[in-house]
Structures are given as structure tokens and as C-alpha cells.
Write a protein that holds these residues in place. Structure first.
Motif, mmCIF file in Angstrom:
data_model
loop_
_atom_site.group_PDB
_atom_site.id
_atom_site.type_symbol
_atom_site.label_atom_id
_atom_site.label_comp_id
_atom_site.label_asym_id
_atom_site.label_seq_id
_atom_site.Cartn_x
_atom_site.Cartn_y
_atom_site.Cartn_z
ATOM 1 N N ALA A 10 51.021 -20.172 72.085
ATOM 2 C CA ALA A 10 50.339 -18.956 71.771
ATOM 3 C C ALA A 10 50.935 -17.689 72.099
ATOM 4 C CB ALA A 10 48.788 -19.104 72.867
ATOM 5 N N THR A 11 51.937 -17.823 72.938
ATOM 6 C CA THR A 11 53.068 -16.851 73.298
ATOM 7 C C THR A 11 54.068 -16.624 72.171
ATOM 8 O OG1 THR A 11 54.319 -17.985 74.991
ATOM 9 C CG2 THR A 11 52.408 -16.828 75.764
ATOM 10 N N GLY A 12 54.009 -17.536 71.200
ATOM 11 C CA GLY A 12 55.235 -17.508 70.232
ATOM 12 C C GLY A 12 54.674 -16.797 69.025
ATOM 13 N N TYR A 13 55.651 -16.791 68.192
ATOM 14 C CA TYR A 13 55.578 -16.130 66.698
ATOM 15 C C TYR A 13 54.287 -16.573 65.824
ATOM 16 C CZ TYR A 13 57.148 -14.192 62.309
ATOM 17 O OH TYR A 13 57.490 -13.502 60.875
ATOM 18 N N ILE A 14 54.591 -17.833 65.794
ATOM 19 C CA ILE A 14 53.595 -18.591 64.841
ATOM 20 C C ILE A 14 52.067 -18.659 65.712
ATOM 21 C CG2 ILE A 14 52.730 -20.530 63.526
ATOM 22 C CD1 ILE A 14 55.594 -21.036 63.008
ATOM 23 N N GLY A 15 52.146 -19.345 66.987
ATOM 24 C CA GLY A 15 51.080 -19.497 67.667
ATOM 25 C C GLY A 15 50.421 -18.280 67.886
ATOM 26 N N GLY A 16 51.202 -17.310 68.226
ATOM 27 C CA GLY A 16 50.455 -16.012 68.746
ATOM 28 C C GLY A 16 49.620 -15.300 67.680
ATOM 29 N N THR A 17 50.461 -15.409 66.432
ATOM 30 C CA THR A 17 49.464 -14.806 65.380
ATOM 31 C C THR A 17 48.263 -15.883 65.038
ATOM 32 O OG1 THR A 17 51.731 -14.109 64.467
ATOM 33 C CG2 THR A 17 49.885 -14.208 62.796
ATOM 34 N N LEU A 18 48.424 -17.203 64.992
ATOM 35 C CA LEU A 18 47.161 -17.916 64.928
ATOM 36 C C LEU A 18 46.204 -17.667 65.768
ATOM 37 C CD1 LEU A 18 45.917 -20.644 63.635
ATOM 38 C CD2 LEU A 18 47.414 -21.780 65.163
ATOM 39 N N LEU A 19 46.505 -17.636 67.194
ATOM 40 C CA LEU A 19 45.498 -17.572 67.993
ATOM 41 C C LEU A 19 44.750 -15.995 67.804
ATOM 42 C CD1 LEU A 19 44.316 -17.626 70.799
ATOM 43 C CD2 LEU A 19 46.151 -16.410 71.966
ATOM 44 N N ASN A 20 45.549 -14.954 67.335
ATOM 45 C CA ASN A 20 44.627 -13.731 67.116
ATOM 46 C C ASN A 20 43.948 -13.898 66.005
ATOM 47 O OD1 ASN A 20 44.862 -10.569 67.183
ATOM 48 N ND2 ASN A 20 45.563 -10.689 65.126
ATOM 49 N N HIS A 21 44.476 -14.576 64.883
ATOM 50 C CA HIS A 21 43.442 -15.017 63.532
ATOM 51 C C HIS A 21 42.062 -15.626 64.011
ATOM 52 C CE1 HIS A 21 42.569 -15.029 59.569
ATOM 53 N NE2 HIS A 21 42.401 -16.214 59.494
ATOM 54 N N GLY A 200 54.389 -10.525 63.694
ATOM 55 C CA GLY A 200 53.393 -11.274 64.088
ATOM 56 C C GLY A 200 52.411 -10.544 64.694
ATOM 57 N N THR A 201 51.090 -10.888 64.799
ATOM 58 C CA THR A 201 50.161 -10.258 65.681
ATOM 59 C C THR A 201 49.544 -10.784 67.036
ATOM 60 O OG1 THR A 201 48.407 -11.486 64.445
ATOM 61 C CG2 THR A 201 49.167 -9.524 63.285
ATOM 62 N N GLY A 202 50.707 -11.638 67.378
ATOM 63 C CA GLY A 202 50.294 -12.397 68.850
ATOM 64 C C GLY A 202 50.467 -11.512 69.958
ATOM 65 N N PRO A 203 50.070 -11.913 71.115
ATOM 66 C CA PRO A 203 50.128 -11.275 72.268
ATOM 67 C C PRO A 203 51.397 -10.848 72.856
ATOM 68 C CG PRO A 203 49.179 -13.130 72.860
ATOM 69 C CD PRO A 203 49.354 -13.044 71.282
ATOM 70 N N VAL A 204 52.550 -11.673 72.608
ATOM 71 C CA VAL A 204 53.660 -11.788 73.091
ATOM 72 C C VAL A 204 55.077 -11.655 72.206
ATOM 73 C CG1 VAL A 204 55.333 -13.037 74.641
ATOM 74 C CG2 VAL A 204 52.935 -13.096 75.308
ATOM 75 N N LYS A 205 55.214 -12.818 71.580
ATOM 76 C CA LYS A 205 56.423 -12.650 70.687
ATOM 77 C C LYS A 205 55.867 -12.216 69.172
ATOM 78 C CE LYS A 205 60.242 -15.381 68.942
ATOM 79 N NZ LYS A 205 61.047 -16.550 68.966
#
Length: 353
Positions: A10-21, A200-205
Motif C-alpha cells: 500500500a505504500t508502493g507505486y502500484i499498491g498505493g494507487t490501487l489503495l486510493n482507487h 501514482g496516486t498513493g499516500p507514499v510512493k
């Protein structure tokens, strides 16, 4: 009852963007994320107050088993090639699946986010050398910068991909997970995004690992290709990758009515367009020159040896080809929305190429 989702990465590039979506499109989901430390807990909580954070890492076997055993959908979007974490998650999903068989309920699904690097022969060895700092670029089963005509479909070429040997990157873990799915009877899907572009649109990366390419070119003062510059990668924007994964989650939550296949048949590409290396370089050079980051817009051509001298990873990132078609997801109704790769490259926030 709200679907229970466990997300790694969730703090990564793909996972963070996925979490946001997921949070934006499915506010009813009960989402738990695995994070490494209390600072990440604070960051996640500030951005998404309803998210539950659990501290641990990919080697936290007991934590991964426990949390996976609670979830309806488990998504591993962190380091795919970390075998121990995959095995831990498989143990947790197996435990949950056994309870479902005894008591009834939703059959859990393990979703693993891999990649299309397996379409580059010998990449496992080549990348291993590069990450160790080696600038050796000989003895490869491909020619850097050379055009590759082969395009793999996850429908037409499904059996070929399934039978790739362990010398292909990601393959050993994919096959191990698929084999466990068949052996133990739990549902497992492997998703393989191709190259990923955009912010990306996540909270970290929010930046891809490939951002190092643009950074190296700005340092050098010139954009360049490797070899003939004819390599091609299939790709998607990071937001479309997140939407593709979400599409699979939604389909998986249909339970026995899902159209997804699992185990040995549960392999799906995520892909939107193709990005030719030479055209990409010229687009990047024009933009970086206009932004004042380099002094001219001419594109140079480096040999693989010259590129490796700049950074051992550049021959791989600029000179290999991986061409795929996401025929399976598209046949189920998934439609990528961001169709202009040049727009994804132009987004603010990083030196993109």
C-alpha cells in the motif's frame, strides 16, 4: 457484510494507487494494509482514516498467515519475487478456504501482481547481474535495442506462458503459486501488468522505479536510446493498472458466478498500448529541452556497454522488449481509459521518459 480486503504494497507505486482507487470506488470495503513501521501507519491513517494498518514485513510469516486467513480477497502488490511472503499468504488463504468448505461462505481469492518481464528471455540472470552492479552486457539471448516481432496473447499463448522455464523472471513464483492453488483447492489469480507510466496516486510512493532513466539522462544532458533503439514495451498508465486490478477484485467477489479462472488458468496480462523506444526518446527529448532540463533535443544512440557504464540497469530498461495483449481481461469487459502514453509521460512530478 462488507468484503474484507488485505493489501500488501500500500505504500508502493502500484499498491498505493490501487489503495486510493479502491477507497474511492468502494468505500464499503473493509481494507487492511500491511506496513513496515509506525510512520507509515500515521501516513495511511491521515489519508484514509477507515483503513486498518498492521505492522509487519514480507518475512512476518505469522502476521501474514493470520491476516490472510481473515480476508475475502488478498492482494500482493509488493515484491512479487519474494517467495516466502507468497507462501505465507497461500497458507492463510488455505486456512480460510478450509473453514469455508466446512462452514460455508465466500471462497477467498489470492491475487498476485507479477509483471511481463517473463517475456524477455534470460532477464532473470541479466537483471540479477545488473542489480548487483555488474556492467557486463554480453551473453544474453537477445540483442539490446533490436526489434522483437513476437507479441504474446494471454489467450492464444496461454500454454506457452504456462510452460516457461525457471530461467524466466517471475516464472518460478507464478508456477509455485498456481501449483499450490491447484493442489490445495484455493482460488489464485496472477495479474501481469506490462510497463507502467505516469504519476501514482498513493499516500507514499508516487513514482515508478523507471524514473531513474530520466534522472540519468538529465545528469548526462542528453536523451539516448540503446543499440538500434527499436525495442518496444507494452504498457499502461498506473491508474489503468489499478483499475484493472479493481476490475478483477470486483469479478472475484461474484463468488461462484465469477467469470475468472484460477490456478493454472488464472493468468492475465494488463496492457493498454505499445511504447516504441525511439519514439519515446524523441518525445522525452523534446519535452525535457522545452522544460530547460537538457540543452538540446537531439537523441543519441549508445551501445549497451556505454549505457551500462552510465547505470547497469539502463540497457535493460531501454534496450529490451516485452510485447503482450491483455485479451482475457478485455474479453471480460475491462476497458483501459488512458490511451495516450505521451500524456502519461508528460505528467508533472518527475523526469519522465
Amino acid at each position: 457484510m462488507a468484503p474484507q480486503i488485505l493489501l500488501l504494497g500500500a505504500t508502493g507505486y502500484i499498491g498505493g494507487t490501487l489503495l486510493n482507487h479502491l477507497v474511492s470506488t468502494h468505500p464499503d470495503f473493509s481494507i487492511t494494509v500491511l506496513v513496515r513501521n509506525s510512520e507509515h501507519v500515521k501516513t495511511i491513517s491521515a489519508a484514509y482514516p477507515k483503513i486498518t494498518s498492521v505492522i509487519g514485513d514480507l518475512d512476518s510469516h505469522e502476521t501474514l498467515v493470520r491476516e490472510a486467513a481473515k480476508a475475502d480477497i488478498v492482494i500482493q502488490s509488493s515484491n512479487f519475487d519474494h517467495e516466502a511472503s507468497m507462501l505465507s499468504l497461500a497458507d492463510g488463504v488455505t486456512e480460510r478456504n478450509k473453514r469455508v468448505q466446512q462452514e460455508g461462505g465466500f471462497k477467498p481469492v489470492l491475487i498476485l501482481i507479477s509483471g511481463s518481464g517473463n517475456l524477455v528471455p534470460g532477464l532473470l540472470d541479466v537483471a540479477g547481474r545488473a542489480f548487483s552492479g555488474s556492467k557486463e552486457v554480453s551473453n544474453t539471448p537477445f540483442v539490446y535495442g533490436e526489434k522483437v516481432d513476437r507479441v504474446y496473447s494471454d489467450v492464444v499463448d496461454a500454454e506457452t506462458i504456462r510452460n516457461f522455464g525457471p530461467e524466466r523472471i517471475h516464472t518460478a513464483i507464478e508456477q509455485k503459486a498456481q501449483g499450490l492453488s491447484e493442489e490445495r483447492g484455493f482460488r489464485c489469480v496472477v495479474l501481469a501488468p506490462c510497463a507502467i507510466l505516469g504519476k501514482g496516486t498513493g499516500p507514499v510512493k508516487t513514482e515508478t522505479f523507471n524514473a531513474i532513466v530520466g534522472e540519468e539522462m538529465v545528469k548526462r544532458g542528453q536523451v539516448f536510446t540503446v543499440g538500434d533503439g527499436d525495442s518496444i514495451w507494452s504498457a499502461s498508465s498506473v491508474r489503468d493498472v489499478a483499475k484493472g486490478i479493481t476490475f478483477v477484485v470486483e469479478e472475484a467477489l461474484k463468488g461462484d458466478k465469477t467469470r475468472l479462472e484460477f490456478g493454472w488458468k488464472g493468468y492475465y496480462f494488463i496492457e493498454t498500448f505499445e511504447v516504441p523506444a525511439r519514439e519515446r526518446a524523441h518525445v522525452a527529448a523534446s519535452r525535457l529541452f522545452a522544460e530547460g532540463k537538457i540543452n538540446h533535443s537531439e537523441v543519441a544512440s549508445l551501445t549497451a556497454e556505454e549505457a551500462a557504464a552510465v547505470n547497469p540497469l539502463l540497457p535493460i530498461l531501454l534496450g529490451t522488449s516485452s510485447r503482450a495483449r491483455a485479451d482475457r481481461l478485455k474479453s471480460l469487459g475491462w476497458k483501459p481509459e488512458e490511451l495516450d502514453w505521451k500524456a502519461a509521460m508528460a505528467e508533472a512530478g518527475a523526469v519522465r521518459i
